[in-house]
Design a protein around this motif. Structure first.
Motif, PDB file in Angstrom:
ATOM      1  N   THR A 115       0.849  -1.198   0.000  1.00  0.00           N
ATOM      2  CA  THR A 115       0.000   0.000   0.000  1.00  0.00           C
ATOM      3  C   THR A 115       0.883   1.247   0.000  1.00  0.00           C
ATOM      4  OG1 THR A 115      -1.680  -1.243   1.212  1.00  0.00           O
ATOM      5  CG2 THR A 115      -1.924   1.158   1.174  1.00  0.00           C
ATOM      6  N   ARG A 119       0.941   4.124  -2.857  1.00  0.00           N
ATOM      7  CA  ARG A 119       0.550   5.519  -2.559  1.00  0.00           C
ATOM      8  C   ARG A 119       1.672   6.487  -2.903  1.00  0.00           C
ATOM      9  NH1 ARG A 119       0.554   5.924   4.113  1.00  0.00           N
ATOM     10  NH2 ARG A 119       2.745   5.356   4.278  1.00  0.00           N
ATOM     11  N   THR A 292     -11.375  -1.212   1.372  1.00  0.00           N
ATOM     12  CA  THR A 292     -10.486  -0.071   1.593  1.00  0.00           C
ATOM     13  C   THR A 292      -9.792  -0.127   2.950  1.00  0.00           C
ATOM     14  OG1 THR A 292     -12.331   1.197   2.476  1.00  0.00           O
ATOM     15  CG2 THR A 292     -11.924   1.407   0.119  1.00  0.00           C
ATOM     16  N   SER A 295      -6.068   0.936   2.374  1.00  0.00           N
ATOM     17  CA  SER A 295      -5.911   2.199   1.641  1.00  0.00           C
ATOM     18  C   SER A 295      -6.456   3.375   2.470  1.00  0.00           C
ATOM     19  CB  SER A 295      -6.592   2.122   0.271  1.00  0.00           C
ATOM     20  OG  SER A 295      -7.935   1.713   0.393  1.00  0.00           O
ATOM     21  N   ARG A 296      -7.526   3.116   3.217  1.00  0.00           N
ATOM     22  CA  ARG A 296      -8.108   4.172   4.056  1.00  0.00           C
ATOM     23  C   ARG A 296      -7.192   4.445   5.253  1.00  0.00           C
ATOM     24  NH1 ARG A 296     -13.278   6.007   4.376  1.00  0.00           N
ATOM     25  NH2 ARG A 296     -13.987   4.352   2.976  1.00  0.00           N
ATOM     26  N   ASN A 299      -4.142   6.159   4.202  1.00  0.00           N
ATOM     27  CA  ASN A 299      -4.326   7.411   3.486  1.00  0.00           C
ATOM     28  C   ASN A 299      -3.837   7.356   2.034  1.00  0.00           C
ATOM     29  OD1 ASN A 299      -5.350   9.904   3.530  1.00  0.00           O
ATOM     30  ND2 ASN A 299      -3.571  10.897   4.479  1.00  0.00           N
ATOM     31  N   PHE A 300      -4.248   6.316   1.347  1.00  0.00           N
ATOM     32  CA  PHE A 300      -3.916   6.182  -0.077  1.00  0.00           C
ATOM     33  C   PHE A 300      -5.189   6.423  -0.875  1.00  0.00           C
ATOM     34  CE2 PHE A 300      -3.373   2.808  -3.609  1.00  0.00           C
ATOM     35  CZ  PHE A 300      -3.007   3.776  -4.538  1.00  0.00           C
ATOM     36  N   SER A 301      -5.174   7.485  -1.680  1.00  0.00           N
ATOM     37  CA  SER A 301      -6.338   7.724  -2.530  1.00  0.00           C
ATOM     38  C   SER A 301      -5.886   8.123  -3.929  1.00  0.00           C
ATOM     39  CB  SER A 301      -7.242   8.792  -1.917  1.00  0.00           C
ATOM     40  OG  SER A 301      -6.498   9.942  -1.646  1.00  0.00           O
ATOM     41  N   SER A 309     -11.947  12.051  -5.190  1.00  0.00           N
ATOM     42  CA  SER A 309     -10.920  11.051  -4.920  1.00  0.00           C
ATOM     43  C   SER A 309     -11.502   9.882  -4.119  1.00  0.00           C
ATOM     44  CB  SER A 309      -9.720  11.677  -4.208  1.00  0.00           C
ATOM     45  OG  SER A 309     -10.030  11.937  -2.877  1.00  0.00           O
ATOM     46  N   HIS A 311     -10.496   5.908  -2.078  1.00  0.00           N
ATOM     47  CA  HIS A 311      -9.507   4.948  -1.610  1.00  0.00           C
ATOM     48  C   HIS A 311      -9.647   3.694  -2.475  1.00  0.00           C
ATOM     49  CE1 HIS A 311      -8.614   7.384   1.804  1.00  0.00           C
ATOM     50  NE2 HIS A 311      -9.865   7.368   2.220  1.00  0.00           N
TER      51      HIS A 311
END
Ligand code: 5CA
Length: 437
Positions: A115, A119, A292, A295-296, A299-301, A309, A311
């Motif tokens: 991840t 990101r 997510t 990713s959430r 903090n990957f969006s 945007s 996730h």
């Protein structure tokens, strides 16, 4: 390889510490040696098998468009603090401090690291979907490592990760990976069955375990005979087609299959009696869809077409590559030893010289060995014929070419097929054609 110059320490005695047949045979055949509890060195013949299994898994990952990369075994603790798993993972995680007192860990899995890598460089929906995988050593400080490489502390895993822009895409990635898994296991000569499973420390709400049948497996399993009939390499499933993937997934999930934890006796009883199958099973793979979750948390969006945007939706997919070596042996052996499927055998053939020093035997063996190259293990040792037969059966090469003085003079060899025990006398050329054909 010449056996007289090989690190292939076969054992006559059954090692007392080994409780299951694959562990016993792996030690007796000189495939592995334990160096610390749950940690094994792979000796040359064992390493060839591990490599062959990894190759098949890799080919089937590449075939669905997953990209191979290699992440390190050692990971920084900060990444795992971001996801909240640094504390949560508990005692199974091996925590390390370096000379600067920085906290590191030996990776038990790689969701956080992948991840983080995505990101750092993926910003837009246009760059997705993507799937990546690596084949890398993992460490889990299991409370009770046992059964040799089946439940080790250090073990080789193929782990893949998918990133999609939405749930519909993630579902396709999940199904495509399931198809790749069924093809991989089929090529390994294993009949694997996907069964709905708990997600444990990886998380998410959709997951399947891949179970192969073996009498010494850890769980009792129940399934519909339909799984025995599906040929995944044919079947007309195109991994790029959403319709084909839906048809495939329907086939996998509409027939009854469950481990004892999830067994529904009534549903099983509803099957026609001749379709009911029951046995023991080993988990050789496990796939997860967890949306997510990472990713959430990390903090990957990515930006979407309308400028907002999101996730990305993720899944992770594991195959126990080193466990598979034991699992294949559990599924394929007899009293004399291992019976390797052709696709993963360390050597296609053992070449047994029954009388080293005899000019006809030596001459014929050398010429056969030159033609077979790396496909043969040449037993050129000064040993009795019985020892050679036993070791060849123990090591489980698909073929044995037996060269004795009488046959060598007459220009004949004996060819034995390990799986059936069938033997025939034929010319060296005909034997080579069968082995290499
Ligand atoms: N991150 C996910 C998918 S990549 C994950 O780690 N899944 S797992 O925990 O289920 O592991 C994947 C596979 O690794 C298992 O199905 C099993 O075949 C193998 N495996 C897990 N633990 C061990 C172990 N201690 N020894 C040998 N193989 C193991």
């Amino acid at each position: 390889m010449r056996l007289s110059r090989s690190l292939l320490p076969t054992l006559k005695e059954t090692p007392a510490e080994a409780q299951i047949v694959s562990h016993r045979l792996m030690l007796r055949a000189g495939l592995v040696r334990q160096t610390a509890s749950g940690i094994y060195a792979w000796l040359p013949a064992g390493y060839r098998v591990l490599h062959n299994i990894a190759r098949i898994v890799r080919e089937e990952q590449d075939a669905i468009g997953a990209q191979e990369l290699l992440m390190p075994t050692i990971q920084p603790a900060e990444l795992w603090r971001e996801s909240g798993r640094y504390e949560g993972y508990g005692k199974e995680m091996l925590r390390i401090r370096d000379r600067h007192d920085r906290e590191l860990l030996y990776g038990p899995t790689n969701e956080e690291m992948i991840t983080d890598l995505f990101r750092q460089s993926v910003r837009s929906y246009r760059e997705l979907p993507q799937s990546v995988y690596h084949i890398q050593w993992k460490f889990r400080d299991e409370v009770r490592p046992r059964f040799g490489v089946m439940r080790g502390r250090e073990f080789l895993m193929k782990d893949a990760y998918s990133f999609d822009i939405d749930q519909a895409g993630a579902v396709l990635s999940y199904r495509r990976m399931m198809l790749s898994y069924m093809r991989s296991f089929q090529r390994l000569g294993l009949q694997a069955i996907p069964m709905a499973a708990d997600t444990g420390p990886i998380g998410g709400d959709l997951s399947h375990e891949f179970i192969i049948l073996a009498p010494t497996g850890e769980s009792q399993v129940f399934f519909d005979a339909a799984f025995e009939e599906i040929d995944y390499s044919q079947g007309g499933f195109d991994a790029r087609s959403p319709e084909d993937l839906a048809r495939f997934y329907g086939l996998m999930t509409s027939h009854y299959a469950a481990t004892d934890e999830k067994h529904d006796a009534a549903a099983f009883a509803a099957l026609a009696p001749e379709r009911r199958r029951e046995g023991r099973g080993i988990e050789v793979g496990h796939i997860f869809y967890f949306g997510t979750k990472y990713s959430r948390a990390m903090n990957f969006s990515v930006t979407t077409a309308d400028g907002s945007s999101v996730h990305p939706e993720m899944g992770s997919y594991g195959i126990g590559v080193s466990r598979l070596v034991g699992a294949v042996i559990e599924a394929s052996h007899d009293e004399a030893g291992i019976i390797w499927p052709d696709a993963i055998a360390p050597f296609r053939a053992a070449l047994l010289n029954l009388k080293p020093g005899d000019a006809a035997c030596d001459g014929l063996c050398e010429s056969l060995y030159a033609r077979l190259g790396g496909a043969a293990l040449y037993d050129d040792r000064e040993e009795r014929a019985g020892v050679k037969f036993n070791d060849a059966d123990l090591l489980g090469h698909p073929w044995q070419i037996i060269v004795g003085p009488r046959g060598a003079t007459a220009g004949k060899v004996e060819l034995k097929r390990r799986a059936s025990g069938a033997r025939e006398e034929l010319s060296p050329e005909a034997a080579l054609a069968k082995i290499l054909g």
